[in-house]
Write a protein that holds these residues in place. Structure first.
Motif, short mmCIF file in Angstrom:
data_model
loop_
_atom_site.label_atom_id
_atom_site.label_comp_id
_atom_site.label_asym_id
_atom_site.label_seq_id
_atom_site.Cartn_x
_atom_site.Cartn_y
_atom_site.Cartn_z
N ARG A 27 -8.38 -93.49 28.09
CA ARG A 27 -8.94 -92.60 27.09
C ARG A 27 -9.32 -93.40 25.86
O ARG A 27 -8.55 -94.20 25.38
N ARG A 30 -10.60 -92.23 19.04
CA ARG A 30 -11.70 -91.57 18.35
C ARG A 30 -12.61 -92.60 17.71
O ARG A 30 -13.82 -92.45 17.69
N ARG A 31 -12.00 -93.61 17.20
CA ARG A 31 -12.78 -94.68 16.63
C ARG A 31 -12.22 -95.99 17.16
O ARG A 31 -11.05 -96.07 17.48
N ARG A 39 -1.57 -91.12 31.46
CA ARG A 39 -1.91 -89.88 32.11
C ARG A 39 -2.46 -90.06 33.52
O ARG A 39 -3.19 -89.24 34.02
N VAL A 82 4.01 -92.26 35.37
CA VAL A 82 3.61 -91.58 34.16
C VAL A 82 4.28 -90.21 34.10
O VAL A 82 4.20 -89.43 35.04
N GLY A 83 4.96 -89.99 33.02
CA GLY A 83 5.66 -88.73 32.85
C GLY A 83 4.72 -87.62 32.43
O GLY A 83 3.52 -87.82 32.24
N GLU A 84 5.30 -86.49 32.26
CA GLU A 84 4.49 -85.32 31.97
C GLU A 84 3.69 -85.45 30.68
O GLU A 84 2.65 -84.88 30.51
N LEU A 85 4.26 -86.19 29.75
CA LEU A 85 3.58 -86.33 28.48
C LEU A 85 2.64 -87.53 28.47
O LEU A 85 2.11 -87.89 27.45
N HIS A 87 3.81 -90.42 29.20
CA HIS A 87 4.63 -91.59 29.00
C HIS A 87 4.61 -92.42 30.28
O HIS A 87 4.58 -91.88 31.37
N GLU A 119 9.14 -95.39 26.30
CA GLU A 119 7.89 -94.67 26.45
C GLU A 119 6.73 -95.57 26.09
O GLU A 119 6.76 -96.28 25.10
N LEU A 121 3.51 -94.48 25.85
CA LEU A 121 2.41 -93.56 25.71
C LEU A 121 1.20 -94.23 25.10
O LEU A 121 0.07 -93.89 25.40
N TYR A 122 1.47 -95.16 24.23
CA TYR A 122 0.37 -95.69 23.44
C TYR A 122 -0.05 -97.07 23.91
O TYR A 122 -0.32 -97.94 23.12
N TRP A 176 -4.66 -98.68 11.14
CA TRP A 176 -4.53 -97.33 11.68
C TRP A 176 -4.07 -97.36 13.12
O TRP A 176 -3.49 -96.41 13.62
N ALA A 180 0.21 -96.46 16.27
CA ALA A 180 0.21 -95.97 17.63
C ALA A 180 0.98 -96.87 18.58
O ALA A 180 1.13 -96.57 19.73
N GLN B 104 12.96 -92.69 20.93
CA GLN B 104 12.42 -93.45 22.06
C GLN B 104 11.03 -92.98 22.47
O GLN B 104 10.29 -93.72 23.10
N HIS B 136 12.98 -88.24 30.84
CA HIS B 136 12.24 -87.33 31.69
C HIS B 136 12.94 -85.97 31.78
O HIS B 136 12.30 -84.92 31.70
#
Lengths: 313, 166
Positions: A27, A30-31, A39, A82-85, A87, A119, A121-122, A176, A180, B104, B136
């Motif tokens: 993904r 935005r910039r 995901r 990858v977890g539900e969020l 992660h 995690e 995620l980023y 910025w 993240a 975390q 999880h």
């Protein structure tokens, strides 16, 4: 610029060494050129990304890859689920989710030591200036901001052996983005998208009576808190300040977060509001609901108030 | 006079609010402070934050709103079996497990307490680590339902305050 698509698209857009398998959706931010790999259901990345775009140490996030000079993007995840969020977790016990390769160290602001379960995620390709500055990874001087434990596990030289010091061009030039990134797990610090650091855990004083606020703040500071969250509508900002003043902790270490009440919305109104708070004038009318309305949060240093000239609108 | 507002953020913004905001401003908020605990995780908002570099900051981070509100028929996060099991495994309290979960997963959290021992307990979370499975398991507790009022524009309008365009 936005990058969106599958890993296949990434590998065509970004020169790759190694491999990406799976169907990780990339993904775009935005910039800027950030691509978060997340995901997907399951994916494997075992590679360093070598991006052919051009960058400069002081390039801005809004610059597109075409405008920035060659850099290495970081080594990402080896095997993950990858977890539900979104992660990303390592799928096997003991699997280091992040690994640095020689010359690609210093990833994730030096925090390539993501531990099992951290995690991710980023996940982003982390920029390392290759061509833009002497001593960069492209000149044979590895970045050395990795923890020793990680360095040794990947056969990297010790920081002392490196000619180049820790590189921090991501945090410096892309503030910025920095927010993240994953921080190291046992620190209390988060870097915000403007480069300001925020202690992750703060003391909340919502509905704390004024006469108990002072002692709560003092208790918090004494055990290590450096962040207090209040609001005009909590009617205890003054006592938060008194608690800070009573403490031995240097005010500069403390992050105070407060919220403007809706009667004080507006650039000048907010500045005026801060002035009134300082002078302990009568408070605005108590809100009909204890729930805070969407409001601005501001950080202010002790005894120093925003001015129209400098406060962010 | 020296300005000392270092960062500006918002609170209780929904994705819709944030979208409208980002469409009209240049400064991306540093923080959005929202209700967030294991029973109410606001994933749509979290995902939006992740896309835009906004820090998620959790209020009611240990689910206090599930147990301090009188008449609430929501179960308390403090009594949650999963959280309790994880807490026992680490010799920690449910509150500490929840705060560690926030940490975390990259969030800021502002636990409220007036009691010195609770304040200390809430900060004693930097010496253990939840496993991927444990994170999880807590992620899986989301009910999608938060406590307190809905944060719609009606809430603002109900105060009869006109918001300046600024």
């Amino acid at each position: 610029m936005a990058i969106a698509g599958t890993s296949r698209m990434v590998s065509s857009s970004w020169a790759m060494r190694g491999e990406i398998r799976g169907s990780g959706l990339v993904r775009g931010a935005r910039r800027g050129w950030v691509a978060a790999l997340a995901r997907s259901n399951r994916w494997l990345v075992s590679a360093s990304l070598s991006c052919s775009a051009r960058t400069r140490a002081n390039s801005t996030p809004s610059e597109t890859p075409a405008q920035v000079a060659a850099f290495h993007a970081g080594v990402l995840v080896r095997r993950g689920t990858v977890g539900e969020l979104g992660h990303v977790f390592p799928s096997e016990a003991g699997d280091a989710p992040l690994a640095a390769e020689r010359d690609d160290a210093g990833l994730l602001r030096g925090e390539a030591c993501a531990q099992r379960g951290e995690e991710l995620l980023y996940l982003v390709p982390v920029v390392h200036d290759v061509d833009g500055s002497p001593g960069g990874v492209g000149t044979g001087s590895p970045c050395c901001s990795l923890p020793r434990r990680i360095r040794s596990s990947f056969g990297l030289p010790s920081p002392e052996a490196s000619a180049a010091g820790p590189r921090d061009n991501v945090r410096g030039s892309h503030p910025w983005l920095a927010g993240a990134y994953r921080r190291s797990m046992n620190t209390n610090t988060i870097t915000l998208n403007n480069g300001v650091t925020l202690p992750a855990i703060g003391l909340g004083v919502f509905q704390t009576p004024p006469d108990e606020t002072r002692s709560a703040v003092e208790a918090a500071l004494s055990v290590g808190y450096r962040h207090i969250d209040t609001a005009a509508a909590y009617f205890n900002e003054k006592e938060v300040g008194e608690g800070l003043a009573n403490s031995d902790v240097d005010r500069a270490e403390i992050f105070v977060e407060t919220k403007i009440w809706i009667t004080d919305y507006g650039y000048d109104e907010t500045a005026q509001f801060r002035q009134e708070r300082r002078q302990a004038r009568p408070r605005p009318a108590r809100p009909a609901s204890p729930a805070p309305a969407p409001v601005e949060q501001v950080r202010e240093d002790a005894g120093v108030l925003p001015s129209a000239g400098e406060a962010a609108p | 006079m020296t300005a000392k507002v270092h960062s500006i953020g918002v609170s209780n913004f929904t994705v819709e609010h944030l979208t409208r905001l980002l469409d009209s401003v240049e400064v991306v908020p540093a923080v959005n402070q929202i209700q967030l605990h294991p029973y109410f995780q606001q994933r749509d908002v979290q995902a939006f934050h992740a896309d835009h570099g906004i820090l998620t900051q959790a209020w009611s981070p240990i689910g206090g709103i599930t147990f301090y509100q009188e008449g609430s028929d929501q179960p308390s996060t403090l009594d949650d079996e999963t959280i309790g099991r994880i807490a026992a495994a680490h010799s920690k309290t449910p509150a500490q497990v929840m705060l560690r979960w926030h940490l975390q997963e990259g969030r800021s959290a502002i636990p409220k307490s007036t009691k010195a021992h609770r304040i200390a307990e809430n900060f004693d979370i930097f010496n253990f680590e939840l496993s991927a499975d444990e994170l999880h398991d807590i992620d899986a507790l989301d009910t999608g339902a938060g406590g307190g009022p809905e944060y719609s524009d009606d809430l603002l309008l109900s105060f009869g305050v006109s918001i300046p365009e600024a």
